[in-house]
Design a protein around this motif. Structure first.
Motif, PDB file in Angstrom:
ATOM      1  N   GLU A 218       0.850  -1.184   0.000  1.00 36.81           N
ATOM      2  CA  GLU A 218       0.000   0.000   0.000  1.00 36.81           C
ATOM      3  C   GLU A 218       0.892   1.242   0.000  1.00 36.81           C
ATOM      4  OE1 GLU A 218      -1.591   1.167   4.154  1.00 36.81           O
ATOM      5  OE2 GLU A 218      -1.550  -1.033   4.174  1.00 36.81           O
ATOM      6  N   PRO A 219       0.364   2.414  -0.363  1.00 36.32           N
ATOM      7  CA  PRO A 219       1.200   3.606  -0.477  1.00 36.32           C
ATOM      8  C   PRO A 219       1.914   3.929   0.833  1.00 36.32           C
ATOM      9  CG  PRO A 219      -0.909   3.979  -1.540  1.00 36.32           C
ATOM     10  CD  PRO A 219      -1.026   2.672  -0.815  1.00 36.32           C
ATOM     11  N   SER A 220       3.208   4.189   0.724  1.00 35.02           N
ATOM     12  CA  SER A 220       4.017   4.550   1.887  1.00 35.02           C
ATOM     13  C   SER A 220       3.972   6.060   2.079  1.00 35.02           C
ATOM     14  CB  SER A 220       5.456   4.073   1.676  1.00 35.02           C
ATOM     15  OG  SER A 220       6.084   4.809   0.643  1.00 35.02           O
ATOM     16  N   PRO A 221       4.523   6.579   3.171  1.00 36.15           N
ATOM     17  CA  PRO A 221       4.420   8.023   3.434  1.00 36.15           C
ATOM     18  C   PRO A 221       4.898   8.918   2.292  1.00 36.15           C
ATOM     19  CG  PRO A 221       5.147   6.904   5.414  1.00 36.15           C
ATOM     20  CD  PRO A 221       5.091   5.863   4.324  1.00 36.15           C
ATOM     21  N   GLN A 222       5.924   8.491   1.555  1.00 35.00           N
ATOM     22  CA  GLN A 222       6.416   9.310   0.449  1.00 35.00           C
ATOM     23  C   GLN A 222       5.999   8.763  -0.917  1.00 35.00           C
ATOM     24  OE1 GLN A 222      10.574  11.307   1.694  1.00 35.00           O
ATOM     25  NE2 GLN A 222      10.739   9.078   1.601  1.00 35.00           N
ATOM     26  N   ARG A 223       5.384   7.588  -0.939  1.00 43.74           N
ATOM     27  CA  ARG A 223       5.144   6.841  -2.176  1.00 43.74           C
ATOM     28  C   ARG A 223       6.467   6.526  -2.867  1.00 43.74           C
ATOM     29  NH1 ARG A 223       0.209   5.866  -4.699  1.00 43.74           N
ATOM     30  NH2 ARG A 223      -1.618   6.800  -3.686  1.00 43.74           N
ATOM     31  N   THR A 224       7.029   7.476  -3.566  1.00 40.30           N
ATOM     32  CA  THR A 224       8.354   7.335  -4.184  1.00 40.30           C
ATOM     33  C   THR A 224       9.393   7.884  -3.215  1.00 40.30           C
ATOM     34  OG1 THR A 224       7.502   7.534  -6.438  1.00 40.30           O
ATOM     35  CG2 THR A 224       9.816   8.089  -6.102  1.00 40.30           C
ATOM     36  N   PRO A 225      10.490   7.153  -2.962  1.00 42.12           N
ATOM     37  CA  PRO A 225      11.514   7.678  -2.059  1.00 42.12           C
ATOM     38  C   PRO A 225      12.187   8.906  -2.647  1.00 42.12           C
ATOM     39  CG  PRO A 225      12.392   5.829  -3.297  1.00 42.12           C
ATOM     40  CD  PRO A 225      10.921   5.897  -3.624  1.00 42.12           C
ATOM     41  N   VAL A 226      12.857   9.680  -1.808  1.00 46.02           N
ATOM     42  CA  VAL A 226      13.690  10.768  -2.332  1.00 46.02           C
ATOM     43  C   VAL A 226      14.726  10.141  -3.265  1.00 46.02           C
ATOM     44  CG1 VAL A 226      15.366  12.567  -1.748  1.00 46.02           C
ATOM     45  CG2 VAL A 226      13.355  12.195  -0.288  1.00 46.02           C
ATOM     46  N   LEU A 227      14.914  10.739  -4.421  1.00 48.80           N
ATOM     47  CA  LEU A 227      15.737  10.142  -5.471  1.00 48.80           C
ATOM     48  C   LEU A 227      17.101  10.817  -5.567  1.00 48.80           C
ATOM     49  CD1 LEU A 227      12.890   9.875  -8.120  1.00 48.80           C
ATOM     50  CD2 LEU A 227      13.875   7.985  -6.802  1.00 48.80           C
ATOM     51  N   PHE A 228      18.136  10.059  -5.185  1.00 52.09           N
ATOM     52  CA  PHE A 228      19.519  10.508  -5.330  1.00 52.09           C
ATOM     53  C   PHE A 228      20.116   9.893  -6.587  1.00 52.09           C
ATOM     54  CE2 PHE A 228      19.333  11.858  -0.955  1.00 52.09           C
ATOM     55  CZ  PHE A 228      20.382  12.757  -0.786  1.00 52.09           C
ATOM     56  N   GLN A 229      21.119  10.563  -7.116  1.00 49.09           N
ATOM     57  CA  GLN A 229      21.839  10.021  -8.271  1.00 49.09           C
ATOM     58  C   GLN A 229      23.236  10.602  -8.286  1.00 49.09           C
ATOM     59  OE1 GLN A 229      22.452  11.874 -11.423  1.00 49.09           O
ATOM     60  NE2 GLN A 229      23.155  10.152 -12.654  1.00 49.09           N
ATOM     61  N   ALA A 230      24.190   9.802  -8.717  1.00 50.25           N
ATOM     62  CA  ALA A 230      25.568  10.268  -8.848  1.00 50.25           C
ATOM     63  C   ALA A 230      26.031  10.005 -10.270  1.00 50.25           C
ATOM     64  CB  ALA A 230      26.481   9.552  -7.850  1.00 50.25           C
ATOM     65  N   GLY A 231      26.437  11.038 -10.943  1.00 53.74           N
ATOM     66  CA  GLY A 231      26.899  10.883 -12.323  1.00 53.74           C
ATOM     67  C   GLY A 231      26.914  12.221 -13.022  1.00 53.74           C
ATOM     68  N   SER A 232      28.087  12.633 -13.509  1.00 52.52           N
ATOM     69  CA  SER A 232      28.224  13.966 -14.095  1.00 52.52           C
ATOM     70  C   SER A 232      28.545  13.936 -15.576  1.00 52.52           C
ATOM     71  CB  SER A 232      29.318  14.746 -13.352  1.00 52.52           C
ATOM     72  OG  SER A 232      28.979  14.887 -11.983  1.00 52.52           O
ATOM     73  N   SER A 233      28.500  12.754 -16.200  1.00 54.25           N
ATOM     74  CA  SER A 233      28.669  12.707 -17.648  1.00 54.25           C
ATOM     75  C   SER A 233      27.479  13.389 -18.307  1.00 54.25           C
ATOM     76  CB  SER A 233      28.754  11.253 -18.122  1.00 54.25           C
ATOM     77  OG  SER A 233      27.514  10.592 -17.915  1.00 54.25           O
ATOM     78  N   GLU A 234      27.580  13.634 -19.596  1.00 52.33           N
ATOM     79  CA  GLU A 234      26.474  14.297 -20.307  1.00 52.33           C
ATOM     80  C   GLU A 234      25.192  13.490 -20.180  1.00 52.33           C
ATOM     81  OE1 GLU A 234      25.344  15.876 -24.826  1.00 52.33           O
ATOM     82  OE2 GLU A 234      27.408  15.316 -24.332  1.00 52.33           O
TER      83      GLU A 234
END
Length: 452
Positions: A218-234
């Motif tokens: 069932e839906p969690s408090p955020q539904r989608t988690p906070v989204l982190f990403q690492a990567g600086s290429s184009e």
């Protein structure tokens, strides 16, 4: 009207292993990182970080191991260079039980997961933490991991992001569109837990993934988690602009950070979002004390235990280049690599001797050394010139690095109005952005047409 200075956000940067970033320091008498496979180590750490008002514990991870340097794992195993390494996701429930506010940014490689079951794992932990989950999205960067997962080698760099795009699309459908907001009513009198007409199967047929099913949670408090990403290429920046709410970058100085930060914010604008919808973090190390002299003495003490060659071996894995093949003073000539492309310019024209000097603390991270006022000055310069939002603070000696930061640096930053004096209420997303628990409506996930 004077513009308010931005609050400095700080994550503790760690990994479920012995040697993470500053290699060799596991041998320091005060370092506890060899206790990584005990629960008490993580419980103590979580409580230290929450007392220091850190936003999150950011746990890196790697599927695979480092075998590029000298074409073997001898140094990797001897110095515990991110090997052995355990699953970071299994730590969260225990740490959540002894904290109320600390966020958990956990790394997962999309090649090691299936969206349908992964979405349930994330929803489960978002429930158990009451909305404190973030996911650091990675696509892998070592061939050893690809071999472990059944492939001959890593897929081509940009195609890995294509697969990640599709992985995210399916996860978004499961998290955002399978269960309506008021599907769950928990009505004991009418014996209705969930209104069945408000739960929908997701029908998804893509190039890499296929799902025809209801999201199991069932839906969690955020539904989608906070989204982190690492990567600086184009391609990485394009991906971040579309998906990421926080991006972890490497930068040797504030002007370099500024260039990357501006490119990432522009990528967000290109994807229909606002520049402030993305928070940008730089990896950094801090060595501090009551006085500058004490900080410098601590630094000299740490240098006795650091292993620059181990740092170089780690960097070999990041670049895909075996630096052991070059003589000490021979200019390094990078060939094409399928690893982390943004690291390659770092070695152009340099020699192995120069890299070893730069890695003298066991890593290539920028290290700030000084008393509270000096370090606070440095951090403000990075924030204001670099146009970033905060830092992933790497560990040098555990838990001393984070205890010193909380004891010396946090009060100084608070006095300057640059660090929170208490946690905001709500989920991790609300704490970071001061808005709603769910993704904003301008995010790509909220604009996807449901595939019911």
């Amino acid at each position: 009207m004077m513009q308010l200075k931005k609050i400095i956000h700080v994550n503790a940067f760690n990994m479920n292993c012995v040697g993470h970033i500053h290699h060799g320091l596991w041998a320091h008498p005060r370092d506890r990182s060899f206790e990584y496979n005990t629960l008490q180590y993580w419980l103590d750490l979580a409580k230290i970080l929450e007392q220091g008002l850190f936003d999150s514990l950011f746990l890196a991870d790697v599927i695979g191991y480092y075998d590029v340097y000298q074409n073997n794992t001898e140094l990797t195993l001897r110095e515990a260079i991110q090997l052995p390494v355990n699953n970071p996701w299994l730590l969260v429930s225990a740490m959540a039980a002894v904290t109320k506010h600390l966020g958990f940014g956990i790394t997962s490689n999309i090649y090691a997961e299936q969206p349908y079951t992964f979405a349930r794992t994330v929803s489960t932990l978002d429930h158990l933490t009451q909305g404190r989950m973030a996911w650091n999205i990675v696509t892998g960067y070592v061939d050893s991991g690809a071999r472990g997962l059944g492939a001959n080698s890593l897929a081509e760099h940009d195609s890995r992001y294509d697969r990640a795009d599709e992985f995210l699309q399916l996860c978004y459908q499961l998290w955002e569109n399978s269960w309506q907001d008021h599907a769950v009513v928990k009505d004991k009198q009418q014996r209705i837990y969930t209104h069945s007409d408000k739960v929908h199967p997701i029908h998804y047929d893509g190039r890499f993934y296929r799902t025809h099913a209801i999201h199991m949670s069932e839906p969690s408090p955020q539904r989608t988690p906070v989204l982190f990403q690492a990567g600086s290429s184009e391609r990485g920046q394009q991906f971040a602009g579309q998906h990421a709410e926080a991006v972890f970058i490497g930068a040797p100085n504030p002007l370099s950070a500024q260039k990357t930060a501006r490119a990432l914010r522009q990528a967000a604008v290109n994807a229909g979002r606002q520049p402030e919808d993305v928070k940008i973090y730089v990896g950094i190390a801090v060595i501090t004390g009551q006085t500058e002299r004490e900080a410098q003495e601590k630094y000299q003490d740490y240098l006795h235990y650091a292993n620059p060659e181990a740092g170089l071996a780690h960097f070999s894995a990041s670049t895909g280049i075996d630096f052991a093949q070059f003589d000490l003073d021979e200019p390094i000539t990078p060939s094409h690599s399928n690893a982390i492309q943004s690291t390659l310019p770092y070695v152009l024209g340099k020699t192995r001797r120069q890299l070893l000097e730069q890695f003298k603390l066991g890593s290539r991270y920028t290290t700030l050394i000084g008393d509270a006022q000096q370090v606070a000055d440095y951090l403000e310069q990075w924030m204001d010139i670099g146009e970033i939002d905060g830092f992933n603070l790497s560990r040098v000696v555990v838990p001393e690095t984070w205890q010193d930061f909380a004891r010396f640096i946090v009060p100084e930053l608070q006095n300057r109005g640059r660090y929170q004096t208490e946690y905001r209420t709500g989920t991790l997303r609300e704490k970071l952005f001061g808005k709603q628990a769910y993704l904003p409506k301008n995010h790509y996930a909220r604009r996807l047409k449901p595939t019911h």
